[in-house]
Design an enzyme around this catalytic site. Structure first.
Site, PDB file in Angstrom:
ATOM      1  N   HIS A  82       0.845  -1.203   0.000  1.00  0.00           N
ATOM      2  CA  HIS A  82       0.000   0.000   0.000  1.00  0.00           C
ATOM      3  C   HIS A  82       0.871   1.239   0.000  1.00  0.00           C
ATOM      4  O   HIS A  82       1.748   1.385   0.837  1.00  0.00           O
ATOM      5  CB  HIS A  82      -0.909   0.010   1.243  1.00  0.00           C
ATOM      6  CG  HIS A  82      -2.048  -0.951   1.141  1.00  0.00           C
ATOM      7  ND1 HIS A  82      -3.352  -0.540   1.062  1.00  0.00           N
ATOM      8  CD2 HIS A  82      -2.068  -2.296   1.056  1.00  0.00           C
ATOM      9  CE1 HIS A  82      -4.138  -1.605   0.945  1.00  0.00           C
ATOM     10  NE2 HIS A  82      -3.381  -2.679   0.948  1.00  0.00           N
ATOM     11  N   TYR A 126      -8.719   6.179   7.535  1.00  0.00           N
ATOM     12  CA  TYR A 126      -8.785   6.607   8.933  1.00  0.00           C
ATOM     13  C   TYR A 126      -9.766   7.782   8.965  1.00  0.00           C
ATOM     14  O   TYR A 126      -9.471   8.835   8.405  1.00  0.00           O
ATOM     15  CB  TYR A 126      -7.418   7.062   9.446  1.00  0.00           C
ATOM     16  CG  TYR A 126      -6.441   5.932   9.713  1.00  0.00           C
ATOM     17  CD1 TYR A 126      -5.765   5.305   8.673  1.00  0.00           C
ATOM     18  CD2 TYR A 126      -6.198   5.498  11.015  1.00  0.00           C
ATOM     19  CE1 TYR A 126      -4.873   4.268   8.920  1.00  0.00           C
ATOM     20  CE2 TYR A 126      -5.303   4.464  11.271  1.00  0.00           C
ATOM     21  CZ  TYR A 126      -4.649   3.859  10.223  1.00  0.00           C
ATOM     22  OH  TYR A 126      -3.768   2.831  10.475  1.00  0.00           O
ATOM     23  N   PRO A 164      -3.705   0.947  18.923  1.00  0.00           N
ATOM     24  CA  PRO A 164      -3.485   0.450  17.561  1.00  0.00           C
ATOM     25  C   PRO A 164      -3.564   1.502  16.446  1.00  0.00           C
ATOM     26  O   PRO A 164      -3.278   1.186  15.292  1.00  0.00           O
ATOM     27  CB  PRO A 164      -4.584  -0.599  17.383  1.00  0.00           C
ATOM     28  CG  PRO A 164      -5.621  -0.268  18.389  1.00  0.00           C
ATOM     29  CD  PRO A 164      -4.939   0.413  19.522  1.00  0.00           C
ATOM     30  N   LYS A 222       1.552   0.177  15.127  1.00  0.00           N
ATOM     31  CA  LYS A 222       2.954   0.051  15.500  1.00  0.00           C
ATOM     32  C   LYS A 222       3.323  -1.174  16.338  1.00  0.00           C
ATOM     33  O   LYS A 222       4.493  -1.568  16.384  1.00  0.00           O
ATOM     34  CB  LYS A 222       3.394   1.303  16.289  1.00  0.00           C
ATOM     35  CG  LYS A 222       3.589   2.525  15.421  1.00  0.00           C
ATOM     36  CD  LYS A 222       4.872   2.422  14.606  1.00  0.00           C
ATOM     37  CE  LYS A 222       4.877   3.315  13.409  1.00  0.00           C
ATOM     38  NZ  LYS A 222       4.687   2.667  12.128  1.00  0.00           N
ATOM     39  N   TYR A 263       4.621   6.482  10.046  1.00  0.00           N
ATOM     40  CA  TYR A 263       3.717   5.364   9.755  1.00  0.00           C
ATOM     41  C   TYR A 263       4.442   4.296   8.939  1.00  0.00           C
ATOM     42  O   TYR A 263       4.363   3.107   9.240  1.00  0.00           O
ATOM     43  CB  TYR A 263       2.474   5.882   9.008  1.00  0.00           C
ATOM     44  CG  TYR A 263       1.333   4.885   8.959  1.00  0.00           C
ATOM     45  CD1 TYR A 263       1.410   3.740   8.165  1.00  0.00           C
ATOM     46  CD2 TYR A 263       0.170   5.068   9.712  1.00  0.00           C
ATOM     47  CE1 TYR A 263       0.374   2.823   8.123  1.00  0.00           C
ATOM     48  CE2 TYR A 263      -0.870   4.157   9.678  1.00  0.00           C
ATOM     49  CZ  TYR A 263      -0.757   3.031   8.877  1.00  0.00           C
ATOM     50  OH  TYR A 263      -1.787   2.115   8.846  1.00  0.00           O
TER      51      TYR A 263
END
Ligand code: RFL
Ligand code: PHB
Length: 395
Positions: free
Chosen positions: A76, A205, A298, A302, A388
């Site tokens: 991704h 998100y 979460p 990580k 990220y």
């Protein structure tokens, strides 16, 4: 009579941290015994993480357990950040040159269990009453009762505590030598696994006044979705219809021609969220790794990556200690690992704070201002992308 055997490293816990450590040690020619209190099937059935950083994928590939991940995992380029009426793509590859990978923790665990079996090293599953002894000596040991009910002991040169947040290893460090930080969040996640193709190419998100929602996935036919709920909420209050209605509202079904496809839910549960760090991560001949030493909420994806990064550093330190008699890397382990742990603790807290509703109008405006800034400023987006998509191992 306690049956006693010996090895070089006794590993407590067969989650990703323990299994990967055992594999890395095997490649260094270091013997280990693995102890796990659940059955192999139970460990394989736990639905957990799904996102792997580039450095995790590279490491897994370098050590020969990345073939299926590269074949069956999904690369991704980034994620979507969303709030009502707006959806923005943050492209990690454009910003920092690295993608992330979707590959279920269950799949990674399966690959690591197979590698452990192929190495022919001893593992005990379904053990009970695990206790650690003499960790300040050079012959620490772990006692337990085997699945057959036999009291046993494994003596090693090192004990690796990879037994997650609820395991006994962390508690073997004297309380007066340990410092912990524990931060509870006033929300939890309701997670579902559904037999329906993902309605999105990258993870979404979503900030929403009714609460955060996340659209993730496991494969071309399986979606993984989460809803922010109250920590005291009961899963019995959430029928499948109510879950899909809330997901549709929070993820923006119908906005700009986008639709959320619903389907049969195969698993659902509520997960509490916390940040926790215990220091030091090493005491005498006991070394902690993964969730045994730290927990992150979460939202930053990580936890699994931190477990992988810990054991990457630890395996090098143990190889130097046990093969070359050099203690410098073992002495530095806690400090080295904690640098990344605190960075990821901050990032996970930041993502969590930015995206979860807590019913305060002023905070909501600050969150929206922050989200707009991340979506519109290249510098802010690059900061999110760098964290990220993951920092290099040994950061
Ligand atoms: P684990 O996986 O908890 O493994 C510890 C093992 O130790 C065993 N154990 C014992 N063994 C022997 N004796 C005892 N007395 C024992 N007590 C416990 C346990 O049975 C278990 O097998 O810890 P490890 O290896 O450190 O791995 C950590 C990760 O599992 C965890 O951080 C992640 O799953 C967190 N996480 C995520 N991390 C990510 O990087 N990306 C994600 O997308 C992500 N999503 C998530 C997550 C965790 C979640 N939950 C359920 C907490 C999503 C969820 C929903
Ligand atoms: C997941 O797919 O389970 C997942 C993805 C991203 C997160 C947390 C969990 O931040």
């Amino acid at each position: 009579m306690v049956k006693s055997t010996s090895t070089q490293v006794v590993i407590v816990g067969a989650g990703p941290a323990g299994l990967l450590l055992s594999h890395l040690l095997d490649l260094e020619g270091i013997a280990s015994v693995l102890l796990e209190n659940r059955s192999g099937e139970y460990v394989l059935g736990r639905i957990r993480a799904g996102v792997l950083e580039s450095s995790s994928v590279e490491l897994l590939e370098q050590v020969g357990v990345g073939d299926r991940l590269r074949r069956e995992g999904f690369e991704h380029r980034g994620i979507y950040l969303q709030w009502p009426e707006e959806r923005h793509h943050i492209d990690f590859v454009d910003h920092v040159g690295r993608p992330v990978w979707i590959y279920g923790q269950t799949e990674l665990t399966k690959d690591l269990m197979q590698a452990r079996e192929a190495a022919g090293q001893r593992s005990f599953y379904e053990v009970d009453d695990v206790t650690l002894h003499d960790i300040e000596s050079e012959r620490p040991s772990v006692r337990f009762v085997s699945a057959e009910g036999e009291p046993r002991e494994v003596v090693g040169q090192v004990v690796a505590g990879c037994d997650g947040f609820h395991g006994p290893s962390r508690h073997a460090i004297p309380a007066d030598l340990q410092r912990t930080w524990d931060h509870a969040y006033p929300y939890a996640w309701l997670g579902v696994l559904a037999d329906v193709p993902p309605s999105t190419d990258d993870l979404i998100y979503a900030w929403h006044p009714e609460g955060f929602a996340l659209h993730s996935m496991r494969s071309e036919t399986v979606s993984r979705l989460y809803l922010q709920v109250d920590p005291d909420d009961d899963i019995a209050n959430w029928s499948d219809d109510r879950i899909w209605e809330s997901l549709a509202a929070r993820l923006g079904d119908g906005q700009n021609g986008w639709h959320l496809q619903a389907g049969p839910i195969t698993e659902k549960s509520i997960l509490p969220m916390r940040s926790f760090v215990a220091t030091p991560m090493r005491h005498g001949r006991l070394f902690l790794a993964g969730d045994a030493g730290h927990i992150v909420p979460p939202t930053g994806a990580k936890g699994l990556n931190l477990a992988i990064a810990d054991v990457a550093v630890l395996s090098g330190a143990l190889a130097a200690l046990l093969k070359d008699g050099r203690s410098d890397l073992a002495d530095a382990y806690s400090e080295t690992a904690l640098r990344r742990v605190w960075r990821c603790t901050h990032f996970s807290w930041w993502m969590t704070s930015m995206l979860h509703a807590h019913g305060d109008d002023f905070d909501a405006q600050l969150q929206l201002a922050q989200l707009r800034w991340v979506a519109r400023s290249g510098a802010a987006a690059a900061g999110l992308a760098e964290n990220y998509a993951g920092l290099p191992i040994g950061y």
